[in-house]
Design a protein around this motif. Structure first.
Motif, PDB file in Angstrom:
ATOM      1  N   VAL A 280       6.148 -17.359  -0.636  1.00 12.63           N
ATOM      2  CA  VAL A 280       6.755 -15.970   0.050  1.00 12.63           C
ATOM      3  C   VAL A 280       6.296 -14.922  -0.152  1.00 12.63           C
ATOM      4  N   ILE A 281       5.752 -14.380  -1.845  1.00 12.00           N
ATOM      5  CA  ILE A 281       5.086 -13.548  -2.279  1.00 12.00           C
ATOM      6  C   ILE A 281       3.485 -13.786  -1.873  1.00 12.00           C
ATOM      7  N   PHE A 282       3.248 -15.356  -1.911  1.00 14.65           N
ATOM      8  CA  PHE A 282       1.897 -15.420  -1.119  1.00 14.65           C
ATOM      9  C   PHE A 282       1.872 -14.303  -0.040  1.00 14.65           C
ATOM     10  N   SER A 283       2.782 -14.772   1.357  1.00 11.58           N
ATOM     11  CA  SER A 283       2.896 -14.561   2.609  1.00 11.58           C
ATOM     12  C   SER A 283       2.904 -12.686   2.730  1.00 11.58           C
ATOM     13  N   ILE A 284       3.446 -12.662   2.033  1.00  9.16           N
ATOM     14  CA  ILE A 284       3.529 -11.344   2.024  1.00  9.16           C
ATOM     15  C   ILE A 284       2.207 -10.545   1.751  1.00  9.16           C
ATOM     16  N   ILE A 285       1.631 -10.827   0.302  1.00 11.01           N
ATOM     17  CA  ILE A 285       0.020 -10.081   0.020  1.00 11.01           C
ATOM     18  C   ILE A 285      -1.065 -10.430   0.653  1.00 11.01           C
ATOM     19  N   ALA A 286      -1.171 -11.456   0.309  1.00  8.13           N
ATOM     20  CA  ALA A 286      -2.663 -12.118   0.971  1.00  8.13           C
ATOM     21  C   ALA A 286      -3.037 -11.362   1.951  1.00  8.13           C
ATOM     22  N   SER A 287      -3.146 -11.425   2.997  1.00  5.44           N
ATOM     23  CA  SER A 287      -3.380 -10.632   4.199  1.00  5.44           C
ATOM     24  C   SER A 287      -4.046  -9.446   3.426  1.00  5.44           C
ATOM     25  N   PRO A 288      -2.509  -8.224   3.321  1.00  6.91           N
ATOM     26  CA  PRO A 288      -2.808  -7.213   2.325  1.00  6.91           C
ATOM     27  C   PRO A 288      -4.713  -7.393   1.887  1.00  6.91           C
ATOM     28  N   LEU A 289      -4.533  -8.128   0.684  1.00  3.92           N
ATOM     29  CA  LEU A 289      -5.160  -7.994  -0.637  1.00  3.92           C
ATOM     30  C   LEU A 289      -6.128  -8.261   0.383  1.00  3.92           C
ATOM     31  N   PHE A 399       2.259  -6.914   8.269  1.00  4.67           N
ATOM     32  CA  PHE A 399       2.224  -5.981   9.018  1.00  4.67           C
ATOM     33  C   PHE A 399       2.460  -4.320   8.934  1.00  4.67           C
ATOM     34  N   PRO A 400       3.597  -4.159   8.001  1.00  9.20           N
ATOM     35  CA  PRO A 400       3.064  -2.356   7.194  1.00  9.20           C
ATOM     36  C   PRO A 400       2.317  -3.020   5.857  1.00  9.20           C
ATOM     37  N   PHE A 401       2.205  -3.735   5.196  1.00  6.12           N
ATOM     38  CA  PHE A 401       1.619  -3.852   4.276  1.00  6.12           C
ATOM     39  C   PHE A 401      -0.124  -3.463   4.240  1.00  6.12           C
ATOM     40  N   ALA A 405      -2.952  -0.950   3.169  1.00  8.27           N
ATOM     41  CA  ALA A 405      -3.925  -1.478   2.651  1.00  8.27           C
ATOM     42  C   ALA A 405      -5.691  -1.145   3.265  1.00  8.27           C
ATOM     43  N   ALA A 406      -5.157  -0.680   4.435  1.00 10.16           N
ATOM     44  CA  ALA A 406      -6.056  -0.771   5.410  1.00 10.16           C
ATOM     45  C   ALA A 406      -6.411   1.124   5.152  1.00 10.16           C
ATOM     46  N   PHE A 407      -5.531   1.846   4.564  1.00 16.85           N
ATOM     47  CA  PHE A 407      -5.273   3.410   4.326  1.00 16.85           C
ATOM     48  C   PHE A 407      -5.808   3.863   3.083  1.00 16.85           C
ATOM     49  N   TRP A 408      -5.284   2.527   2.049  1.00 14.50           N
ATOM     50  CA  TRP A 408      -5.282   3.507   0.397  1.00 14.50           C
ATOM     51  C   TRP A 408      -5.238   2.021  -0.092  1.00 14.50           C
ATOM     52  N   GLY A 409      -5.973   1.100  -0.135  1.00 17.40           N
ATOM     53  CA  GLY A 409      -5.947  -0.015  -0.690  1.00 17.40           C
ATOM     54  C   GLY A 409      -5.020  -0.459  -1.248  1.00 17.40           C
ATOM     55  N   GLY A 410      -5.488  -0.985  -2.813  1.00 19.96           N
ATOM     56  CA  GLY A 410      -4.987  -1.011  -3.811  1.00 19.96           C
ATOM     57  C   GLY A 410      -4.201   0.001  -3.977  1.00 19.96           C
ATOM     58  N   LEU A 411      -3.857   1.086  -4.405  1.00 15.51           N
ATOM     59  CA  LEU A 411      -3.065   2.283  -4.173  1.00 15.51           C
ATOM     60  C   LEU A 411      -2.034   1.854  -2.987  1.00 15.51           C
ATOM     61  N   GLY A 412      -2.493   1.588  -1.769  1.00 11.20           N
ATOM     62  CA  GLY A 412      -1.099   1.546  -1.345  1.00 11.20           C
ATOM     63  C   GLY A 412      -0.296   0.051  -1.114  1.00 11.20           C
ATOM     64  N   LEU A 413      -0.652  -0.624  -1.410  1.00 10.76           N
ATOM     65  CA  LEU A 413      -0.021  -2.288  -2.319  1.00 10.76           C
ATOM     66  C   LEU A 413       0.595  -2.219  -3.006  1.00 10.76           C
ATOM     67  N   ILE A 414       0.427  -1.157  -4.361  1.00 15.65           N
ATOM     68  CA  ILE A 414       1.235  -0.769  -5.077  1.00 15.65           C
ATOM     69  C   ILE A 414       2.295  -0.201  -4.696  1.00 15.65           C
ATOM     70  N   VAL A 415       2.566   0.907  -3.043  1.00 11.61           N
ATOM     71  CA  VAL A 415       2.977   1.915  -3.190  1.00 11.61           C
ATOM     72  C   VAL A 415       4.104   0.926  -2.017  1.00 11.61           C
ATOM     73  N   GLY A 416       3.722   0.133  -1.818  1.00  9.91           N
ATOM     74  CA  GLY A 416       4.116  -0.637  -0.781  1.00  9.91           C
ATOM     75  C   GLY A 416       5.373  -1.021  -1.118  1.00  9.91           C
TER      76      GLY A 416
END
Length: 483
Positions: A280-289, A399-401, A405-416
């Motif tokens: 489940v963790i992989f499913s959420i962050i794989a594409s945004p990463l 989708f929000p992740f 990630a598209a707007f702020w990269g790694g920082l966006g992932l951490i914020v999410g």
């Protein structure tokens, strides 16, 4: 004259029958809905019993001795008469007597219900395959078969202004905390809704929070899962017409626990549960990463992977976020189409459509080979959750992740992730924190959380449920050497 005022609305319906069982000279009238009663019982037992003894009837109560039915009562409450009429009862009345009505239960409870009760969405290889059906009486019977004790309490509550749906609240007296029982009872009694079709509607109405994509109450079709929840100190809700039951209060980890975990050896069950959570963790962050790295953080890509990535994307004219969203939406379209079509056609569409569209997308330079693999694995990982409602939430969160990630990269992932964690910390299920026992942290409650230990270590009920009885069973303390 007969008092037909209570049937004023019913006589407008084509399925409502009202007649004299013998002839109009006999002051007796029968009323019922033909679609709700068992016609065979009416024609073979009820009517002959009355017609053969019509001259011996002095009052309504005399009919009890002439018909072979157990549930025969005489009442004067016209409100209850109408209510019973809608439940499949036959109403018998004498002319001129507006104070007494004879009610005979001849409802056809099994009409229209499916015969098979195997689980469809929560299948397990090991363990029972018995699931709930749309008939609440059958569901109660299945529960009573497993819990053979008077301590299993079933309270009936009527919900729905127009449907008058029978809802049953189930719990173990002496085990379940009265606070959970009273909270669920109050929320069910406070429902002001016209028609309740399914238990999933009840979960949305009685949930603690409505502005969240996360399911706060577990809905399951498995009998054994509901039994385990009740024995652990939770309450269960059954709704007539729904093959799903609700268990509460629920935690986030409850949605990643499969009934099969308790039928496998604890080492295997723990391994599969960890795989499930990691998936489940992989499913959420794989594409945004993927979007984050290819858009902002090229330096983290190892040199050995840099050349394959370049070759994979050299002909793709779109930025990473567009190709990710294109593939994710394609996967969702295939899933929706496969779910709505008949099963055999849906399976064929899912397999053939996925292969054809995926291969065509790569050859047309719409997306890269590597991203196709990542998105496919993410889609598979999202379906590892045993509860389907949580799988839908996991698919939505991607989708929000991706956009962050598209707007702020790694920082966006951490914020999410921080926002997501903060949101989860605020959620409650029936007044209990959603992340318990990890937030608030409760020591000594990890024997059945991320992993499942052996039955020797899971004898205690979860104390965050505050059960009245702390022990579920007493582990065998005798050693093997003493056998």
């Amino acid at each position: 004259m007969f008092n037909n005022e209570i049937f004023r609305q019913a006589i407008k319906s084509v399925d409502f029958l009202q007649f004299h069982p013998v002839d109009e000279s006999k002051p007796l009238q029968i009323s019922y809905y033909s679609c709700l009663v068992d016609a065979e019982k009416v024609n073979q037992y009820l009517l002959p019993g009355i017609q053969e003894n019509i001259d011996r009837l002095g009052q309504l109560s005399d009919i009890k001795g002439f018909i072979p039915f157990d549930e025969v009562t005489v009442i004067a409450d016209t409100v209850e008469v109408v209510d019973k009429l809608m439940k499949g009862y036959v109403i018998i009345q004498f002319e001129g007597d507006d104070l007494h009505y004879l009610l005979v239960n001849v409802n056809h409870a099994s009409m229209g219900h499916r015969k098979s009760n195997e689980t469809e969405n929560e299948f397990s290889v090991i363990g029972p395959k018995v699931g709930f059906v749309e008939n609440i009486e059958v569901n109660i019977h299945l529960m009573r078969q497993q819990i053979n004790t008077p301590a299993l309490i079933l309270e009936q509550i009527t919900v729905g202004a127009l449907s008058n749906t029978k809802v049953v609240l189930a719990y173990i007296d002496g085990v379940t905390n009265p606070r959970h029982i009273e909270t669920m009872r109050q929320r069910l009694q406070a429902i002001d809704f016209d028609v309740v079709f399914d238990s999933s509607q009840l979960t949305q109405i009685i949930a603690d929070h409505t502005k969240t994509p996360f399911p706060l109450l577990v809905t399951t079709e498995r009998v054994d899962r509901v039994i385990f929840a009740i024995l652990s100190g939770q309450v269960a809700v059954l709704s007539d017409g729904s093959p799903y039951a609700i268990t509460a209060p629920s935690t986030l980890l409850d949605f990643f626990v499969s009934a099969e975990d308790y039928y496998l050896p604890w080492i295997l069950a723990s391994f599969f549960r960890v795989i499930r959570i990691m998936g489940v963790i992989f499913s959420i962050i794989a594409s945004p990463l993927y979007v984050s790295i290819l858009t902002y953080h090229f330096e983290v890509i190892p040199e050995s992977l840099l050349q394959p990535l370049i070759n994979s994307r050299i002909h793709v004219p779109f930025p990473p976020v567009m190709e990710v969203i294109f593939l994710e939406i394609t996967i969702e379209l295939l899933r929706e189409a496969g779910a709505r079509l008949p099963s055999k056609i849906g399976q064929t569409l899912g397999i053939v459509g996925g292969i054809v569209i995926g291969q065509a997308s790569v050859q047309a330079a719409f997306t890269s080979n590597i991203l196709l693999i990542i998105v496919a694995l993410s889609a598979l990982a999202s379906f590892t959750t045993p509860i389907f409602n949580m799988a839908n939430t996991i698919r939505l969160l991607r989708f929000p992740f991706i956009l962050l990630a598209a707007f702020w990269g790694g920082l966006g992932l951490i914020v999410g992730l921080v926002v997501l964690l903060g949101h989860l910390m605020r959620l409650k299920s029936l007044g209990m924190p959603y992340l318990v026992p990890f937030f608030p942290f409760r020591t000594g409650h990890t024997a059945d959380s991320f992993i499942r230990l052996s039955y020797k270590h899971t004898a205690n009920r979860s104390q965050f449920l505050k059960p009245l009885s702390k022990k579920r069973y007493t582990p065998d303390k005798e050693s093997i050497e003493n056998d």
